[in-house]
Every structure is written in C-alpha cells, then in structure tokens.
Scaffold this motif. Sequence first.
Motif, PDB file in Angstrom:
ATOM      1  N   ASN A 187       4.780  -1.319   8.100  1.00  0.00           N
ATOM      2  CA  ASN A 187       4.229  -2.273   7.513  1.00  0.00           C
ATOM      3  C   ASN A 187       3.971  -2.501   6.092  1.00  0.00           C
ATOM      4  OD1 ASN A 187       3.996  -3.852  10.174  1.00  0.00           O
ATOM      5  ND2 ASN A 187       1.823  -2.756  10.457  1.00  0.00           N
ATOM      6  N   HIS A 188       3.876  -1.208   5.531  1.00  0.00           N
ATOM      7  CA  HIS A 188       3.572  -0.984   3.994  1.00  0.00           C
ATOM      8  C   HIS A 188       5.167  -1.417   3.465  1.00  0.00           C
ATOM      9  CE1 HIS A 188       2.095   1.075   0.330  1.00  0.00           C
ATOM     10  NE2 HIS A 188       3.348   1.363   0.383  1.00  0.00           N
ATOM     11  N   CYS A 189       6.148  -0.481   3.895  1.00  0.00           N
ATOM     12  CA  CYS A 189       7.434  -0.733   3.475  1.00  0.00           C
ATOM     13  C   CYS A 189       7.860  -2.186   3.422  1.00  0.00           C
ATOM     14  CB  CYS A 189       8.452   0.129   4.187  1.00  0.00           C
ATOM     15  SG  CYS A 189       8.076   1.834   3.961  1.00  0.00           S
ATOM     16  N   LYS A 190       7.686  -2.934   4.359  1.00  0.00           N
ATOM     17  CA  LYS A 190       7.844  -4.335   4.549  1.00  0.00           C
ATOM     18  C   LYS A 190       7.004  -5.222   3.611  1.00  0.00           C
ATOM     19  CE  LYS A 190       8.971  -4.672   9.497  1.00  0.00           C
ATOM     20  NZ  LYS A 190       8.551  -5.182  10.877  1.00  0.00           N
ATOM     21  N   LYS A 191       6.005  -4.754   3.291  1.00  0.00           N
ATOM     22  CA  LYS A 191       4.951  -5.453   2.387  1.00  0.00           C
ATOM     23  C   LYS A 191       5.689  -5.400   0.865  1.00  0.00           C
ATOM     24  CE  LYS A 191       0.531  -6.143   0.520  1.00  0.00           C
ATOM     25  NZ  LYS A 191      -1.169  -5.743   0.541  1.00  0.00           N
ATOM     26  N   TYR A 192       6.217  -3.958   0.538  1.00  0.00           N
ATOM     27  CA  TYR A 192       6.271  -3.797  -0.763  1.00  0.00           C
ATOM     28  C   TYR A 192       7.943  -3.706  -0.946  1.00  0.00           C
ATOM     29  CZ  TYR A 192       1.362  -3.050  -1.613  1.00  0.00           C
ATOM     30  OH  TYR A 192       0.048  -3.182  -1.810  1.00  0.00           O
ATOM     31  N   GLU A 195       8.871   7.023  -1.971  1.00  0.00           N
ATOM     32  CA  GLU A 195       7.686   7.836  -1.312  1.00  0.00           C
ATOM     33  C   GLU A 195       6.546   6.688  -0.775  1.00  0.00           C
ATOM     34  OE1 GLU A 195       9.816  10.379  -3.790  1.00  0.00           O
ATOM     35  OE2 GLU A 195       8.908   8.218  -4.409  1.00  0.00           O
ATOM     36  N   VAL A 196       5.627   7.102  -0.056  1.00  0.00           N
ATOM     37  CA  VAL A 196       4.555   6.152   0.682  1.00  0.00           C
ATOM     38  C   VAL A 196       3.209   6.951   0.679  1.00  0.00           C
ATOM     39  CG1 VAL A 196       3.918   4.836   2.669  1.00  0.00           C
ATOM     40  CG2 VAL A 196       5.946   4.631   2.077  1.00  0.00           C
ATOM     41  N   ALA A 197       2.215   6.777  -0.059  1.00  0.00           N
ATOM     42  CA  ALA A 197       0.850   7.541  -0.038  1.00  0.00           C
ATOM     43  C   ALA A 197      -0.186   6.561   0.438  1.00  0.00           C
ATOM     44  CB  ALA A 197       0.815   8.123  -1.500  1.00  0.00           C
ATOM     45  N   LEU A 198      -0.267   6.458   1.812  1.00  0.00           N
ATOM     46  CA  LEU A 198      -1.342   5.456   2.129  1.00  0.00           C
ATOM     47  C   LEU A 198      -2.747   6.071   1.798  1.00  0.00           C
ATOM     48  CD1 LEU A 198       0.334   4.509   5.476  1.00  0.00           C
ATOM     49  CD2 LEU A 198       0.513   3.298   3.371  1.00  0.00           C
ATOM     50  N   SER A 199      -2.948   7.399   1.531  1.00  0.00           N
ATOM     51  CA  SER A 199      -4.188   7.705   1.350  1.00  0.00           C
ATOM     52  C   SER A 199      -4.768   7.322   0.382  1.00  0.00           C
ATOM     53  CB  SER A 199      -4.105   9.347   1.330  1.00  0.00           C
ATOM     54  OG  SER A 199      -3.266   9.790   0.198  1.00  0.00           O
ATOM     55  N   TYR A 200      -4.206   6.691  -0.743  1.00  0.00           N
ATOM     56  CA  TYR A 200      -4.828   5.732  -2.163  1.00  0.00           C
ATOM     57  C   TYR A 200      -5.806   5.135  -1.401  1.00  0.00           C
ATOM     58  CZ  TYR A 200      -0.721   7.519  -4.809  1.00  0.00           C
ATOM     59  OH  TYR A 200       0.358   8.065  -5.425  1.00  0.00           O
ATOM     60  N   LYS A 201      -5.758   4.226  -0.462  1.00  0.00           N
ATOM     61  CA  LYS A 201      -6.733   3.142   0.049  1.00  0.00           C
ATOM     62  C   LYS A 201      -7.999   3.931   0.670  1.00  0.00           C
ATOM     63  CE  LYS A 201      -7.538  -1.067   1.384  1.00  0.00           C
ATOM     64  NZ  LYS A 201      -8.750  -0.970   1.994  1.00  0.00           N
ATOM     65  N   ASP A 202      -8.001   4.992   1.143  1.00  0.00           N
ATOM     66  CA  ASP A 202      -9.333   5.544   1.617  1.00  0.00           C
ATOM     67  C   ASP A 202     -10.146   6.002   0.574  1.00  0.00           C
ATOM     68  OD1 ASP A 202      -8.804   5.158   4.235  1.00  0.00           O
ATOM     69  OD2 ASP A 202      -7.886   7.239   4.434  1.00  0.00           O
ATOM     70  N   PHE A 203      -9.412   6.482  -0.582  1.00  0.00           N
ATOM     71  CA  PHE A 203      -9.780   7.116  -1.595  1.00  0.00           C
ATOM     72  C   PHE A 203     -10.580   6.136  -2.536  1.00  0.00           C
ATOM     73  CE2 PHE A 203      -9.811   7.761  -6.400  1.00  0.00           C
ATOM     74  CZ  PHE A 203     -10.444   8.820  -6.622  1.00  0.00           C
TER      75      PHE A 203
END
Length: 335
Positions: free
Chosen positions: A182-187, A193-201
């Motif tokens: 879903n992240h790749c589709k959105k952007y 690279e995909v770094a989904l951990s930014y969101k939790d931080f």
Amino acid sequence: MIKFSTYFNDWLYGQDAYYSNYKQIGKDGDFFTSVSTSSFFGGSIAKKIISSIEEGFLPNNTTILEIGAHHGYLLADVIQFIYTLKPELLKTLNFAIVERFENLQEQQTKYLFDSFGELIKLKHYEDIKEVKLENAYVIANEIFDAFACDLVYTNKNGVLQQAFVENHKIEFVDCSDENIINHCKKYSITKGEVALSYKDFVDTLCKNITHFEFLTFDYGDRFPRNDFSTRVYEKHSVYPIFEENLPLEKLFKTSDITYDIHFNYLKDCFLSNNILDVKFNTQLKSLVEFGILDLLEILKANVDEKTYLKETQKVKVLLEPTRMGDRFKTLNVRK
C-alpha cells in the motif's frame, strides 16, 4: 531468510554492531558529516533555538533534546554558541540525549562535562518512548537514514518484490506485506527503499512532547528516486549495495550502511498527527535562514583574517550546492 530491514537493523544496532561502539567521524572515520565539517553548523542551530525562544514559540526552560548524539559534538557546539550569543539561557535551559547504548551515553556525559562542567543539566533517555516533556527543541541530525528499511523492486511482470537476505546474499521474492504494498502504491514506488518505521517514531514524538520544534538534516529528497540508494561507507569509499562482488559479509557491522530519505513520507507522518507547520528545505537555505552568515560576520569582527578565512572555507562546504548545501535536506516542524 530474513527481511532486509532486519538485516539492516542488525548491521547497525545488533550485538557488536556498527553503532554499538564509538566510531570516528571525519578524515579518520568512514564518512564526514556537517558536524565534523564546521562548528558553525551547530552554531546556526543555536541561533535558531534562541530565535524560537525570543519570539515566544518556546519558553526559556525548554529542553534541547538531541536524538543520536554520537560523541556529543553537535550538542556541545549548540551549547557553546548559546553561551556566546545569549549566555543567560544556560541558567534555564535543560539538555537531553536519546541514546540506546550505555557506553555511548558515558562518552557523551564525559565529553559534555569536560566541556562545560556543572554549567548545564544533562539527562539521558534510552528510547524516544521514555521522553515525556512539555516543551522541547528536538535535533535529529542524520538519524532517519539509520532507520531500518526494506528494499522493493517491481519485476518485468509488474509484481512488487521484497528483498530478503541469507548468508549475506540478497534475494527478491514476491512481496506479501500489505503495508509495504500500500505504501508503494500511495507514493508510486517501483524500486528503492521503504522505511515504515518513521511513522512509529513520529507518532511517539507527537504523543510524548506537548509543544516542540523538531529539526532534522539528512540525505534525500521529497520524492522517491525509484532506484536503489542504499550504500555502504568504509573509510570514505562508497559502495552501492548491489555493486558486483561487494563483500557484504566482510563489511557487515564493520562499516556504515545508509540510504536516501523520502522526505514527503516523513512530512506526511507529521501531517497525520494534525501538525501542519512542516517546512522542507535544502541545508543551504535553512542554514542561511538560521543566520549562519551573521555568525561569520561576528567571527570576522573578533578574530584575525587567517582564522576567519579558514572558518569561511569550512562553512562553504556546508553551503555549496555541489557539496552539502543541496545534497542535504531539512525538515523543520513546529507543534
């Protein structure tokens, strides 16, 4: 096989990992940073902090919080310039560092005490989750490129694949992680690279600090490149992660690994917390806006010409578009 993000995290933060022990930065290390280039980098941040307090956005008892302070050089530069520009603030300001490794906490504490003695109040946190503050100015210099990332690639059949690692060999298999898909589709990410951990931080930061200004500097740009930027630094040599015959097993945990930051995603993480005051810029424009040229004028009036010209050359490295000025970007956020 393990996900590349797990491999990346173990490389930098696992047992005996690259960041678990103090590493030299600069000509004797693996890479240069803005901090190792000129103390005026920290000086310009100090000037910005003072401006935020003088204009009333932050109170004079704010905590200046650095995340990932390494040796403590940047925070020390900030403190030194506050002492030079507005010394009375050091009587009210608090200082803190988020650092997970105990040995680095000890080195930071020693360096800052050796530099300033009892003049400042310093507190350590092992994790951003421990931070509970009313007011803070948060400095995060080159931290997001050290957050674990996954690698993705769209094959010739249009199928998104994800990188896994076994015995230091990278292989791509069909991606089954819906969050990554879903992240790749959105952007519109097809490769990189995909770094989904930014969101939790960011969610934790916004939850735990009532009122803050957040400033980060890093490699990257607003939009994904749709190419791999992951690379290894060893003694100022740069190796793309997919360079032919790259000895990953030899470089693992002994050298730095990094990648370019997707700033639009980082910005969206703040917007999703209903924080709208988010400003993206180049390092050149940010440092000039913060007043780095004014600091050079102050220096010029107080030192001999040789000293002034020497520092000017260092500052040029920070500002020149072909060097750090455009390659590094900033995100300045106010809550």
